[in-house]
Motif scaffolding. Structure first.
Motif, PDB file in Angstrom:
ATOM      1  N   GLN A   9       0.813  -1.215   0.000  1.00 16.90           N
ATOM      2  CA  GLN A   9       0.000   0.000   0.000  1.00 16.90           C
ATOM      3  C   GLN A   9       0.849   1.269   0.000  1.00 16.90           C
ATOM      4  O   GLN A   9       0.328   2.371   0.125  1.00 16.90           O
ATOM      5  N   ARG A  10       2.153   1.091  -0.147  1.00 19.45           N
ATOM      6  CA  ARG A  10       3.052   2.246  -0.087  1.00 19.45           C
ATOM      7  C   ARG A  10       2.986   3.134  -1.320  1.00 19.45           C
ATOM      8  O   ARG A  10       3.374   4.298  -1.270  1.00 19.45           O
ATOM      9  N   ASP A  11       2.529   2.582  -2.441  1.00 15.07           N
ATOM     10  CA  ASP A  11       2.497   3.375  -3.670  1.00 15.07           C
ATOM     11  C   ASP A  11       1.110   3.922  -3.965  1.00 15.07           C
ATOM     12  O   ASP A  11       0.794   4.266  -5.102  1.00 15.07           O
ATOM     13  N   GLY A  12       0.275   4.001  -2.921  1.00 18.51           N
ATOM     14  CA  GLY A  12      -1.032   4.625  -3.092  1.00 18.51           C
ATOM     15  C   GLY A  12      -2.202   3.689  -3.179  1.00 18.51           C
ATOM     16  O   GLY A  12      -3.342   4.141  -3.284  1.00 18.51           O
ATOM     17  N   CYS A  13      -1.959   2.386  -3.155  1.00 15.44           N
ATOM     18  CA  CYS A  13      -3.071   1.439  -3.205  1.00 15.44           C
ATOM     19  C   CYS A  13      -3.646   1.251  -1.799  1.00 15.44           C
ATOM     20  O   CYS A  13      -2.933   0.944  -0.857  1.00 15.44           O
ATOM     21  N   GLU A  14      -4.941   1.439  -1.697  1.00 11.30           N
ATOM     22  CA  GLU A  14      -5.626   1.223  -0.421  1.00 11.30           C
ATOM     23  C   GLU A  14      -6.331  -0.124  -0.471  1.00 11.30           C
ATOM     24  O   GLU A  14      -7.044  -0.430  -1.419  1.00 11.30           O
ATOM     25  N   VAL A  15      -6.111  -0.944   0.555  1.00  9.85           N
ATOM     26  CA  VAL A  15      -6.765  -2.250   0.632  1.00  9.85           C
ATOM     27  C   VAL A  15      -7.754  -2.236   1.794  1.00  9.85           C
ATOM     28  O   VAL A  15      -7.392  -1.886   2.927  1.00  9.85           O
ATOM     29  N   ILE A  16      -8.988  -2.580   1.489  1.00  4.34           N
ATOM     30  CA  ILE A  16     -10.036  -2.628   2.509  1.00  4.34           C
ATOM     31  C   ILE A  16     -10.447  -4.078   2.694  1.00  4.34           C
ATOM     32  O   ILE A  16     -10.912  -4.720   1.743  1.00  4.34           O
ATOM     33  N   ARG A  17     -10.264  -4.596   3.889  1.00  3.47           N
ATOM     34  CA  ARG A  17     -10.598  -5.983   4.170  1.00  3.47           C
ATOM     35  C   ARG A  17     -12.016  -6.091   4.711  1.00  3.47           C
ATOM     36  O   ARG A  17     -12.367  -5.423   5.687  1.00  3.47           O
ATOM     37  N   ILE A  18     -12.810  -6.938   4.088  1.00  2.00           N
ATOM     38  CA  ILE A  18     -14.139  -7.270   4.595  1.00  2.00           C
ATOM     39  C   ILE A  18     -14.035  -8.692   5.138  1.00  2.00           C
ATOM     40  O   ILE A  18     -13.987  -9.661   4.378  1.00  2.00           O
ATOM     41  N   THR A  19     -13.949  -8.821   6.445  1.00  2.00           N
ATOM     42  CA  THR A  19     -13.668 -10.103   7.076  1.00  2.00           C
ATOM     43  C   THR A  19     -14.930 -10.743   7.670  1.00  2.00           C
ATOM     44  O   THR A  19     -16.023 -10.178   7.623  1.00  2.00           O
ATOM     45  N   LYS A  20     -14.725 -11.914   8.246  1.00  2.00           N
ATOM     46  CA  LYS A  20     -15.817 -12.631   8.879  1.00  2.00           C
ATOM     47  C   LYS A  20     -16.443 -11.795   9.991  1.00  2.00           C
ATOM     48  O   LYS A  20     -17.652 -11.855  10.237  1.00  2.00           O
ATOM     49  N   GLU A  21     -15.614 -11.006  10.660  1.00  2.00           N
ATOM     50  CA  GLU A  21     -16.104 -10.170  11.761  1.00  2.00           C
ATOM     51  C   GLU A  21     -17.096  -9.116  11.278  1.00  2.00           C
ATOM     52  O   GLU A  21     -17.968  -8.685  12.038  1.00  2.00           O
ATOM     53  N   HIS A  22     -16.969  -8.684  10.033  1.00  2.00           N
ATOM     54  CA  HIS A  22     -17.924  -7.707   9.503  1.00  2.00           C
ATOM     55  C   HIS A  22     -19.295  -8.340   9.285  1.00  2.00           C
ATOM     56  O   HIS A  22     -20.318  -7.668   9.412  1.00  2.00           O
ATOM     57  N   ASP A  23     -19.304  -9.618   8.925  1.00  2.00           N
ATOM     58  CA  ASP A  23     -20.534 -10.378   8.669  1.00  2.00           C
ATOM     59  C   ASP A  23     -21.423  -9.663   7.653  1.00  2.00           C
ATOM     60  O   ASP A  23     -22.377  -8.954   7.996  1.00  2.00           O
ATOM     61  N   VAL A  24     -21.123  -9.891   6.379  1.00  2.00           N
ATOM     62  CA  VAL A  24     -21.855  -9.224   5.300  1.00  2.00           C
ATOM     63  C   VAL A  24     -23.305  -9.671   5.194  1.00  2.00           C
ATOM     64  O   VAL A  24     -24.081  -9.086   4.431  1.00  2.00           O
ATOM     65  N   THR A  25     -23.675 -10.702   5.954  1.00  2.00           N
ATOM     66  CA  THR A  25     -25.073 -11.148   5.932  1.00  2.00           C
ATOM     67  C   THR A  25     -25.947 -10.285   6.835  1.00  2.00           C
ATOM     68  O   THR A  25     -27.169 -10.462   6.861  1.00  2.00           O
ATOM     69  N   THR A  26     -25.331  -9.347   7.561  1.00  2.00           N
ATOM     70  CA  THR A  26     -26.084  -8.406   8.394  1.00  2.00           C
ATOM     71  C   THR A  26     -26.148  -7.060   7.683  1.00  2.00           C
ATOM     72  O   THR A  26     -25.274  -6.739   6.863  1.00  2.00           O
ATOM     73  N   PRO A  27     -27.177  -6.258   7.946  1.00  2.00           N
ATOM     74  CA  PRO A  27     -27.279  -4.934   7.309  1.00  2.00           C
ATOM     75  C   PRO A  27     -26.034  -4.074   7.539  1.00  2.00           C
ATOM     76  O   PRO A  27     -25.572  -3.386   6.625  1.00  2.00           O
TER      77      PRO A  27
END
Length: 220
Positions: free
Chosen positions: A19-37
């Motif tokens: 991410q040093r050259d300007g790339c932003e990585v966003i992690r959507i993990t199990k803790e976020h639980d995408v099955t919830t609103p």
């Protein structure tokens, strides 16, 4: 931006060195639980950013070959149905996130092992056709997948993507053959865990190809 949909909290794709050259990585993990609103909203907001690659690794436990044996054991069918339900819930959320990503000009790439039964499910085939994704196959041993002792592991992956740069970057990444890799360690027992994560080489390919894709759009 690379949004990882269903990844570990320490995924290599999100390493600071990438991410040093300007790339932003966003992690959507199990803790976020995408099955919830709430979890779904986090993912939707993430893919609305400019120059976004949605990298997807939905758990494929229910689609791997040994489930065909496990389902014959006591309680196996019930566990398999649980895996199917989990997949469907996550898949439903993924469809919404993918739609938002595409609506904001982003690209999509998702991967499973080549032998995963989910590739043959109608909902998956429909999605691949609808979004005009191209599949590219690669061998784990061609991108640095080895045991702790340095023995190559063949594990076949398939990536479905609508980004030509990602597709092209993985073309030809197949086992170099018996001369270079005379033996392979089977993905079994203690060696299974190590195949769940990407290799450093594979991660570099993902970042480099997406950067080239974004730069190509800027030049246009």
């Amino acid at each position: 931006v690379i949004v990882e949909f269903c990844c570990g909290k320490d995924s290599l794709i999100g390493g600071k060195e990438h991410q040093r050259d300007g790339c932003e990585v966003i992690r959507i993990t199990k803790e976020h639980d995408v099955t919830t609103p709430k979890g779904l909203q986090v993912a939707l907001e993430a893919v609305r950013r400019p120059n976004c690659l949605l990298w997807v690794a939905i758990p494929c436990t229910g689609g791997i070959s040994w489930q065909r044996i496990n389902r014959l054991r006591p309680g196996g069918e019930e566990k398999l149905q649980d895996h199917y339900r989990e997949f469907q819930e996550i898949w439903d959320a993924f469809l919404k996130v993918a739609k938002a990503c595409r609506a904001h000009g982003g690209k999509i790439a998702f991967e499973w092992s080549s032998g995963c039964d989910y590739w043959h499910w109608q909902v998956v085939k429909y999605f691949v056709n609808k979004y005009q994704l191209n599949k590219v196959k690669l061998s784990g041993c061609a991108v640095g997948l080895v045991t702790d002792e340095g023995v190559p592991m063949l594990k076949p992956w398939t990536i479905a993507t609508d980004d030509s740069y990602v597709f092209q970057a993985f073309q030809g990444k197949l086992c170099p053959g018996d001369t270079a890799h005379p033996i392979h360690q089977k993905v079994e027992g203690k060696h299974t865990k190590g195949t769940e994560d990407y290799t450093p080489e594979m991660v570099k390919i993902i970042h480099r190809s997406w950067k080239r894709s974004v730069l190509s759009q800027v030049k246009l």
